[in-house]
Design a protein around this motif. Sequence first.
Motif, short mmCIF file in Angstrom:
data_model
loop_
_atom_site.label_atom_id
_atom_site.label_comp_id
_atom_site.label_asym_id
_atom_site.label_seq_id
_atom_site.Cartn_x
_atom_site.Cartn_y
_atom_site.Cartn_z
N SER A 269 0.86 -1.19 0.00
CA SER A 269 0.00 0.00 0.00
C SER A 269 0.89 1.24 0.00
CB SER A 269 -0.92 0.02 1.24
OG SER A 269 -0.16 0.28 2.40
N GLY A 270 0.29 2.40 -0.24
CA GLY A 270 1.04 3.65 -0.15
C GLY A 270 1.53 3.86 1.28
N ASN A 271 0.67 3.57 2.25
CA ASN A 271 1.08 3.73 3.64
C ASN A 271 2.24 2.81 4.02
OD1 ASN A 271 -0.92 5.69 4.09
ND2 ASN A 271 -1.30 4.91 6.14
N TYR B 72 -1.31 13.93 3.73
CA TYR B 72 -2.36 12.92 3.56
C TYR B 72 -2.74 12.39 4.94
CZ TYR B 72 -4.51 8.44 2.68
OH TYR B 72 -5.37 7.36 2.72
N LEU C 201 -1.34 9.21 6.56
CA LEU C 201 0.08 9.22 6.94
C LEU C 201 0.31 10.09 8.16
CD1 LEU C 201 1.88 9.30 3.47
CD2 LEU C 201 1.67 7.41 5.09
N GLU D 250 4.36 17.06 -0.03
CA GLU D 250 3.24 16.50 -0.79
C GLU D 250 2.69 17.64 -1.64
OE1 GLU D 250 0.34 14.43 1.66
OE2 GLU D 250 -1.21 14.82 0.17
N ASP E 137 5.73 13.02 -1.97
CA ASP E 137 4.55 12.19 -2.24
C ASP E 137 3.93 12.75 -3.52
OD1 ASP E 137 2.04 11.03 -2.41
OD2 ASP E 137 1.65 11.13 -0.25
N THR F 246 1.63 11.39 -5.50
CA THR F 246 0.42 10.64 -5.85
C THR F 246 -0.55 11.46 -6.71
OG1 THR F 246 0.60 9.35 -3.82
CG2 THR F 246 -1.57 9.43 -4.85
N PHE F 247 -0.79 12.73 -6.35
CA PHE F 247 -1.79 13.53 -7.06
C PHE F 247 -1.34 13.90 -8.48
CE2 PHE F 247 -5.15 15.58 -4.11
CZ PHE F 247 -5.28 14.41 -3.39
N MET G 141 7.44 9.08 -3.61
CA MET G 141 6.51 8.05 -3.16
C MET G 141 5.21 8.17 -3.94
SD MET G 141 4.10 7.99 0.00
CE MET G 141 2.64 7.33 -0.71
N SER H 204 1.10 6.45 -3.90
CA SER H 204 0.09 5.45 -3.62
C SER H 204 -0.30 4.90 -4.98
CB SER H 204 -1.13 6.08 -2.93
OG SER H 204 -2.20 5.15 -2.98
N THR I 165 -2.46 2.92 -5.51
CA THR I 165 -3.91 2.75 -5.45
C THR I 165 -4.63 3.77 -6.34
OG1 THR I 165 -3.54 2.17 -3.14
CG2 THR I 165 -5.81 2.55 -3.80
N LYS I 166 -4.01 4.91 -6.59
CA LYS I 166 -4.68 6.03 -7.23
C LYS I 166 -4.43 6.00 -8.75
CE LYS I 166 -5.54 6.67 -2.92
NZ LYS I 166 -4.75 7.52 -2.06
N ILE J 3 -4.84 -1.95 -4.23
CA ILE J 3 -4.15 -1.17 -3.20
C ILE J 3 -2.66 -1.43 -3.36
CG2 ILE J 3 -3.79 -0.87 -0.70
CD1 ILE J 3 -6.56 -0.01 -1.31
N GLY J 4 -1.86 -0.36 -3.44
CA GLY J 4 -0.42 -0.54 -3.59
C GLY J 4 0.34 0.75 -3.39
N LEU K 19 -9.33 8.28 -5.19
CA LEU K 19 -9.15 9.09 -6.39
C LEU K 19 -8.36 8.34 -7.45
CD1 LEU K 19 -5.95 10.92 -6.26
CD2 LEU K 19 -6.93 10.71 -4.01
C1 LIG Z 1 -4.07 7.41 -0.84
C2 LIG Z 1 -2.87 8.22 -0.54
C3 LIG Z 1 -1.83 7.71 0.27
C4 LIG Z 1 -1.90 6.35 0.94
O1 LIG Z 1 -1.93 5.31 0.03
P1 LIG Z 1 -2.69 3.91 0.29
O2 LIG Z 1 -2.44 3.16 -0.96
O3 LIG Z 1 -4.12 4.21 0.59
O4 LIG Z 1 -2.03 3.28 1.48
C5 LIG Z 1 -0.73 8.52 0.46
N1 LIG Z 1 -0.65 9.76 -0.06
C6 LIG Z 1 -1.62 10.27 -0.83
C7 LIG Z 1 -1.48 11.64 -1.38
C8 LIG Z 1 -2.77 9.52 -1.08
O5 LIG Z 1 -3.75 10.05 -1.83
#
Ligand SMILES: *Cc1c(COP(=O)(O)O)cnc(C)c1O
Length: 369
Positions: free
Chosen positions: A69-71, A94, A97, A136, A165, A167-168, A185, A187, A189-190, A199-200, A320
């Motif tokens: 997962s991202g976490n 986030y 975290l 982030e 981070d 992710t976005f 980093m 997630s 998952t997004k 989930i990753g 998301l």
């Molecule tokens: C969802 C998210 C995470 C955590 O990721 P998971 O895959 O839910 O563990 C971390 N940072 C951001 C910005 C996220 O949107």
Amino acid sequence: MKTETIAIHGGNAVTDSLKPVIQPITLSSTFEHQEESMLYGRLENPNRKSLERVMAALEKGLDAAAFASGNAAANAVFQALPAGFHIIAPDDMYHGLKSLLETVYKGKLKIDFINLTDPALVEKAITADTRLLWIESPSNPLLKISDINRLSGIAHARGLTVLVDNTFASPIFQQPLLEGADMVMHSNTKYIGGHSDIIGGILITGEINDFWKGIKTVQKLAGAVPSPFDTYFLTRSIKTLAYRMQAHAANAGTIARFLVQHPSVETVYYPGLETHSGHAVARSQMKGFGGMLSFVIKGNARAADRFIEELRYFTNATSLGGVESLIERRSRIQGVSKGIPEQLIRMSVGLENVNDLLEDLEKGLQILQ
Ligand SMILES: *Cc1c(COP(=O)(O)O)cnc(C)c1O
């Protein structure tokens, strides 16, 4: 190779003598002893390796480590830090975290949550014990933009490691290692997964140093690794990442401009709008502004909930980055926090036809008039 080509070919290592076009899923938990072979599934797996290789290439890094997962990815970074050291993290980190740091790491690491859009505050927060600056950008849910290059300069002058981070933004719109950061980093998952069914998480490094080696040790020994199925489907999703991101951003830009001019909308937060406080920095470090936006309606939380209930194509759900549009009143998830009104609505703009989305929003907003 250019980005779109890396995404398609960078994670496809075929070793099978039948020569399938697509790398198969290797489910085996163990491998026959040979001169040069993999040993055991927690330590390594061909599908995980391919995911790590393509993500390192997309982020212009040297190595990557994938997690369940991202976490779990972020947790490996915190576990690799010696106990007692100090971290600087965003005040709007986030929330999952932030909770991890405030609970599991309470008494083990010292943490300051700072407004990273003000570099002077970061400079002031650095102590002799500070080892890590966690950035982030864009952040959640106000899409605040932090200047990665400027913050990296400040942090490096004091010997800190800088992690973003990403992710976005995804590596399609932002490559933090090229802006001076040391690690990235996601997630998975997004946007990386992109279809709301995995989930990753993953870390990417620009340098193989002792800190990175410590993180790889946590990956292998603590063992929060993703399954072969998950890593297979992630490398499959990445093949379309560049095209999905362009479409997410185009739809989000159109919706942001629609909402801005709507009489029932008070404020819109989208880094692509010239009125957004982080627009200039976003322009300098991003190739696109992403698919996430937030807005405040004229009315209270109850009105916001009623508006959301009216919508047909936007599912009221958290998370998301999937092909389908999601919407939620954010304080239902992360509680009411400073500067985030209870009627703030966050939207993950999907890949539906934007005219259907606009029509849906227009109809929904009518109940507020
Ligand atoms: C969802 C998210 C995470 C955590 O990721 P998971 O895959 O839910 O563990 C971390 N940072 C951001 C910005 C996220 O949107």
